[in-house]
Design a protein around this motif. Structure first.
Motif, PDB file in Angstrom:
ATOM      1  N   PRO B 439      47.939  32.729  28.305  1.00 20.28           N
ATOM      2  CA  PRO B 439      47.582  33.121  29.673  1.00 20.28           C
ATOM      3  C   PRO B 439      48.263  34.431  30.064  1.00 20.28           C
ATOM      4  O   PRO B 439      49.400  34.680  29.683  1.00 20.28           O
ATOM      5  N   THR B 440      47.538  35.271  30.774  1.00 19.35           N
ATOM      6  CA  THR B 440      48.144  36.482  31.318  1.00 19.35           C
ATOM      7  C   THR B 440      47.950  36.493  32.828  1.00 19.35           C
ATOM      8  O   THR B 440      47.089  35.783  33.358  1.00 19.35           O
ATOM      9  N   ALA B 441      48.736  37.320  33.488  1.00 20.54           N
ATOM     10  CA  ALA B 441      48.618  37.417  34.940  1.00 20.54           C
ATOM     11  C   ALA B 441      47.254  37.963  35.332  1.00 20.54           C
ATOM     12  O   ALA B 441      46.692  37.584  36.357  1.00 20.54           O
ATOM     13  N   ARG B 444      44.945  35.155  35.470  1.00 18.52           N
ATOM     14  CA  ARG B 444      45.187  34.339  36.669  1.00 18.52           C
ATOM     15  C   ARG B 444      44.579  35.009  37.885  1.00 18.52           C
ATOM     16  O   ARG B 444      43.949  34.359  38.712  1.00 18.52           O
ATOM     17  N   LEU B 445      44.772  36.322  37.979  1.00 18.29           N
ATOM     18  CA  LEU B 445      44.187  37.070  39.091  1.00 18.29           C
ATOM     19  C   LEU B 445      42.679  36.829  39.141  1.00 18.29           C
ATOM     20  O   LEU B 445      42.108  36.594  40.198  1.00 18.29           O
ATOM     21  N   HIS B 446      42.081  36.906  37.980  1.00 12.94           N
ATOM     22  CA  HIS B 446      40.624  36.790  37.936  1.00 12.94           C
ATOM     23  C   HIS B 446      40.164  35.409  38.406  1.00 12.94           C
ATOM     24  O   HIS B 446      39.236  35.288  39.201  1.00 12.94           O
ATOM     25  N   LEU B 448      41.846  33.184  40.189  1.00 12.92           N
ATOM     26  CA  LEU B 448      42.261  32.848  41.546  1.00 12.92           C
ATOM     27  C   LEU B 448      41.470  33.619  42.593  1.00 12.92           C
ATOM     28  O   LEU B 448      41.209  33.109  43.671  1.00 12.92           O
ATOM     29  N   ASN B 449      41.109  34.848  42.277  1.00 13.20           N
ATOM     30  CA  ASN B 449      40.738  35.730  43.378  1.00 13.20           C
ATOM     31  C   ASN B 449      39.614  36.717  43.097  1.00 13.20           C
ATOM     32  O   ASN B 449      39.380  37.606  43.888  1.00 13.20           O
ATOM     33  N   SER B 450      38.922  36.620  41.975  1.00 14.13           N
ATOM     34  CA  SER B 450      37.899  37.635  41.725  1.00 14.13           C
ATOM     35  C   SER B 450      36.611  37.293  42.451  1.00 14.13           C
ATOM     36  O   SER B 450      36.307  36.131  42.716  1.00 14.13           O
ATOM     37  N   SER B 451      35.850  38.325  42.738  1.00 19.40           N
ATOM     38  CA  SER B 451      34.551  38.090  43.360  1.00 19.40           C
ATOM     39  C   SER B 451      33.638  37.360  42.366  1.00 19.40           C
ATOM     40  O   SER B 451      32.767  36.601  42.761  1.00 19.40           O
ATOM     41  N   HIS B 452      33.875  37.588  41.077  1.00 17.81           N
ATOM     42  CA  HIS B 452      33.070  36.936  40.042  1.00 17.81           C
ATOM     43  C   HIS B 452      33.153  35.412  40.173  1.00 17.81           C
ATOM     44  O   HIS B 452      32.132  34.721  40.305  1.00 17.81           O
ATOM     45  N   GLN B 454      34.589  33.766  42.652  1.00 15.94           N
ATOM     46  CA  GLN B 454      34.304  33.399  44.036  1.00 15.94           C
ATOM     47  C   GLN B 454      32.796  33.237  44.269  1.00 15.94           C
ATOM     48  O   GLN B 454      32.349  32.270  44.863  1.00 15.94           O
ATOM     49  N   ASN B 521      41.118  25.963  39.189  1.00 16.12           N
ATOM     50  CA  ASN B 521      42.357  26.657  38.861  1.00 16.12           C
ATOM     51  C   ASN B 521      43.478  25.726  38.395  1.00 16.12           C
ATOM     52  O   ASN B 521      44.597  26.171  38.139  1.00 16.12           O
TER      53      ASN B 521
END
Lengths: 465, 529
Positions: B439-441, B444-446, B448-452, B454, B521
């Motif tokens: 796992p990379t940050a 995690r960003l993707h 947790l929070n990407s428009s993709h 989402q 997540n």
């Protein structure tokens, strides 16, 4: 042997992954495992400070440049229709773009579709004898961006990955923004990180900086308030049932750490670098309110904050097999505007001295125009000779290096191979050409290839450094 | 066996796996059955554990098993319906039944063709440069071979001895899917792929002796664009100049010289040697890899680094599996079935020992993050959305159907940002370690929070209709759990969701969107367990 001891010996080996593989077979405790996994998971966004110290200890030479902005003209723009015009070769070569314009440097002329760049010529140098001789996109893209010939057993990392290795978290870079960014989509064609592995891949922003709001994937939340971000995060923590059942698992601890870093960027100020509304409207207009222009502006903001390597992957590309001239008339003004504004703005802010701008495609295009159908005034691939442009970070401006022949078909003088150009960039960044790249099978691989590796070389660009 | 359709909906809403209080969450993941050896594999593994004084994990729960089996065998999540049916099935042999059904699924061929395509480096672009049509043809042949369960020795032999066009005789692409076509490179690739060993570390003359078998290989173009014929070229008698050996000096990797007749394709002689039952590498490489694919770690590890100073953690186990493969005439599914039905494979992920040797001796099932392709397919399946894949090769254009699943992508050059970010192997070398599931940050960003992601959740037609399907919040939540985590929620989890919906900040549909987001997540979704 602990991680720490190994890091302190000053060698180039303390990459956690490598160390783990070296230690494999040696029983390790759960706690050690957690610790290692945490270091490994630092991934794109935060470094492990142990290897950082070791790398910082290696002499980095006299670095003059801090960042590189690579304007990647994928597809291969025509050298004749940009920085190496040949009106004297006649209509079959120059086509309708046969009125090159003078620049603010005596004796240098460029294509008439780039009037704004003509006014900035004192800031950049044109390399007119770029060559590698390969005419296929994928192989040429690899050669131009890795400086390595094709066909070995290894796939080498691109310049961006190498810079992110030596100038990123391992070297004391502290930003939350990843050290190697590509605007907006990955270049593809080959794995940019090569054998260095995914940790050194570029972070692709996605989104479109030309839009009102640049929605960087993952960083800029699509319509989720900060309050809801916090609420959700708490919900996730409560419902993370497997994680609760497996307290102490190294992988999950690493993942938790990665999550923490992600939220630092989502909820912290780090993401503001992508917010172009913080710039004056006048400046945004000067860059061009389109994807490329806005990408140049974002690149400047990233360089300003010390991000070591930024690639602008030109959307749409320059593979003008058909109808070359109409495409150039449509696209070059946008490029001219964005790149000229970038150079001027960097200079105005005193950033040009520490920021290298590198403009290039994987090759040039067939000098002799293909007038016949279906090309209708098109140009094919041309790896024998093409142009590149460099500026800033220790490169002199207002110079022309080498030349192509009268029709732009061959190198006439001073051939420059990709390894000469990339090697020069590394020199300016203070990256030791004799430094070692960590290889997964432990082979000794130098940062810069030598003639012994079968690489053609014309020598570093001393004349403009 | 109980017919599911007859069970009243209200029964389905109560979680048969038990309503776990905070201290009891482990019962979600573990079954009450003792981890007893049930097969020869178990005797050998548990015997090893006993000698080392290691306590095996408990047997995993049905909920864990159904999810694990789908992911491991077909690279695909069970649907809510499939998970529910399995959980409510009262048949004591339901695990074995599920394994048999999964081995027959179309996705079995998709998923394992993906794995083999990684190892065989199927990629149109740099550095393999197969070209799209050849990549497609090669992948189709591999997938068909797996679908038809072509015996493994035939599978390998067909590639090693193939001649013909890269478009029409797909097996020849084995020799084209390398960075260069030097006999030594070919020998290294054959050793890595089918012997699980890295010839880079061999003494020079050993590699040179093996390279001779591949020194009479010709490649020529035809009038068709990018077609290439691979053929046996008897005119090529000179061995590589650098090695200084002649064809007469063809030596098998075990040191025994080969006798080659002048008009004989030496590749066939090598293939005979390789697939011979006495060959010490051939069967070992395969069973060790299959073990590693299913249990996360080779009996010899790394699985493609077999050498005398890298011993097997359990040599008897490895030897037994080798004999099984040969006795079954190289029937790959036989090996899958043996492993999947063992108690060893069905252990819980929660270790009962803190000692690090546990993992290397298979004392528990190891957590592994879902592979990039499996993860994005799972997201697509639970949300009912599709992905866009692109290939950088502009000519001829590669059109990818909307419904394309990622595990079924034939060509490593057809890709997406997501696949790149989540560590899909570049298919440069064929090394197992090319696939990176750490796992990379950025990942995690993707998530947790990407428009993709989402957009997938917010715009999901499937979750949307699930949310609209009932007035009963509890029923919807249960549906979300079955869809995303393949299990029923616990009472505790239901309480947490109820409390979240009563909090001042989030209302209505957003509660369920946030729940789906949280489950996606969670470690339970992101990791094989």
């Amino acid at each position: 042997m602990s991680m720490k001891q190994s890091a302190d010996d000053g060698s180039l080996k303390p990459y956690s992954e490598k160390l783990i593989s070296r230690l494999r077979g040696t029983p390790i405790s759960r706690r050690q495992a957690v610790r290692r996994a945490l270091l490994g998971a630092a991934g794109l966004l935060l470094g492990d400070h142990l290897s950082l110290r070791a790398l910082a200890a290696t002499p980095s030479g006299k670095a003059r440049a801090r960042s590189v902005i690579q304007i990647w003209m994928w597809g291969g723009p025509s050298h004749l229709d940009t920085f190496d015009p040949k009106p004297e070769a006649g209509n079959d070569y120059s086509g309708p773009l046969n009125q090159p314009i003078p620049t603010n440097v005596d004796g240098i002329r460029i294509c008439e579709l780039m009037p704004l760049l003509a006014k900035q010529a004192d800031k950049y140098s044109i390399i007119r004898g770029m060559t590698h001789g390969v005419n296929s996109h994928e192989t040429a893209s690899y050669i131009v961006q890795t400086a390595r010939p094709q066909g070995g057993r290894d796939v080498f990392p691109s310049a961006g990955a190498v810079v992110s290795l030596f100038k990123g978290y391992n070297a004391g870079y502290q930003g939350l923004i990843p050290p190697y960014i590509v605007l907006t989509e990955p270049q593809g064609r080959f794995s940019e990180a090569g054998f260095l592995g995914p940790r050194y891949k570029p972070f692709a922003t996605g989104g479109d900086p030309g839009q009102n709001r640049f929605a960087v994937e993952g960083v800029v939340a699509p319509g989720i308030t900060d309050q809801r971000q916090r609420d959700r995060r708490e919900l996730l923590h409560k419902l993370n049932t497997l994680e609760h059942a497996m307290k102490g698992d190294a992988q999950l601890a690493a993942s938790e750490q990665a999550e923490k870093q992600a939220y630092d960027l989502i909820l912290g100020d780090g993401g503001k670098v992508f917010d172009l509304s913080q710039e004056r409207d006048e400046l945004r207009v000067r860059y061009g309110r389109n994807t490329f222009g806005a990408s140049c502006l974002v690149a400047r903001r990233l360089a300003e904050r010390g991000v070591p390597y930024i690639t602008i992957n030109y959307r749409g590309g320059w593979d003008t097999h058909k109808d070359n001239f109409r495409t150039m008339r449509r696209r070059l003004p946008e490029m001219d505007k964005g790149m000229a504004a970038l150079l001027e703005d960097l200079a105005d802010r005193g950033l040009l001295d520490s920021t290298i701008v590198w403009w290039s495609g994987e090759f040039g295009r067939t000098p002799k125009v293909q007038w016949e159908a279906p090309w209708n005034g098109g140009r094919g691939h041309w790896g024998k000779v093409f142009s590149a442009v460099v500026a800033g970070g220790g490169f002199k401006g207002g110079q022309v290096v080498g030349a192509s022949d009268v029709k732009g078909e061959e190198v006439k003088e001073r051939p420059v191979y990709p390894c000469d150009l990339i090697g020069s960039i590394y020199d300016l960044l203070g990256i030791d050409p004799d430094g070692k790249l960590p290889h997964p099978q432990g082979l000794a691989v130098r940062v810069s290839p030598s003639a012994a590796d079968g690489v053609s070389m014309g020598g570093r660009l001393k004349e403009i450094m | 066996m109980i017919k599911i359709s007859l069970i009243p909906a209200v029964v389905l809403l109560t979680a048969p796996v038990g309503s776990a209080a905070p201290g009891e969450v482990q019962s979600l993941f573990e079954s009450s059955a003792a981890p007893n050896p049930r097969s020869k594999i178990d005797e050998l593994v548990f015997g090893g554990l006993k000698r080392l004084g290691l306590q095996p994990a408990k047997v995993c729960s049905d909920a864990v098993f159904v999810r694990r089996a789908y992911l491991d065998v077909i690279g695909t999540l069970p649907t809510a319906q499939e998970a529910k049916e399995f959980l409510l099935d009262q048949d004591p042999n339901k695990r074995a039944g599920l394994i048999d059904r999964l081995l027959k699924r179309e996705e079995f061929a998709d998923y394992w063709a993906m794995k083999w395509s990684d190892l065989l480096r199927i990629k149109a672009e740099f550095p393999i440069n197969l070209w799209p049509n050849a990549a497609q043809a090669y992948h189709r042949w591999i997938r068909t071979s797996i679908k038809q369960n072509l015996p493994y020795d035939h599978f390998v032999r067909e590639m090693l001895t193939a001649s013909g066009s890269n478009f029409r005789d797909p097996q020849v692409n084995f020799y084209r899917a390398m960075q260069n076509k030097e006999p030594q490179t070919i020998a290294q690739t054959v050793a890595l792929t089918f012997m699980g060993t890295r010839a880079d570390n061999w003494p020079k003359d050993r590699l040179a002796g093996m390279a001779v078998f591949f020194s009479q290989l010709g490649f020529k173009a035809t009038a068709e664009w990018k077609e290439e014929i691979v053929f046996f070229d008897p005119a090529k008698t000179a061995a590589p100049a650098t090695s200084g050996v002649s064809p007469a000096a063809a030596i098998f990797p075990d040191g025994i010289p080969a006798r080659l007749a002048p008009d004989q394709d030496p590749r066939a002689v090598f293939a005979d040697w390789l697939v011979h039952p006495k060959n010490p590498w051939f069967a070992r490489n395969l069973v060790n890899r299959v073990w590693c694919w299913l249990l996360g770690r080779g009996i010899i590890h790394e699985p493609d680094d077999i050498r005398p100073d890298n011993p097997a953690s359990n040599p008897e186990l490895l030897a037994w599996l080798e004999r099984e493969l040969m006795a079954a005439h190289y029937d790959l599914k036989h090996i899958y079935r043996l492993i999947l039905n063992s108690t060893t494979y069905q252990l819980s992920p929660i270790p009962q020992t803190d000692r690090p040797e546990g993992e290397a001796n298979f004392a528990h099932y190891p957590l592994r993050r879902l592979e990039a392709e499996v993860l994005v397919d799972a997201l697509g399946q639970i949300t009912g959305t599709t992905e866009k894949y692109t290939s950088a090769i502009p000519e001829p254009f590669t059109f990818i159907p909307e419904e394309q699943r990622s595990i079924a992508l034939p060509d490593g050059s057809i890709t997406s940002s997501f696949l790149e970010m989540f560590g899909r192997p570049p298919r440069d070398t064929g090394l197992e370690s090319e696939r990176n599931n750490r796992p990379t940050a950025a990942q995690r960003l993707h998530l947790l929070n990407s428009s993709h992601v989402q957009r997938k959740i917010e715009g999901s037609p499937k979750l949307g209709s699930l949310i609209r399907s009932s007035k009963d919040r509890r029923e919807i939540v249960t549906g979300l759990y079955l869809t995303i985590l393949s299990r029923f929620p616990t009472d505790e989890e239901l309480k947490i969701v109820a409390a979240y919906s009563q909090s001042a900040n989030v209302k209505g549909r957003d509660v369920l969107v946030d729940l789906a987001w949280a489950l996606i997540n969670s470690a339970e979704f992101l990791y094989r367990h």
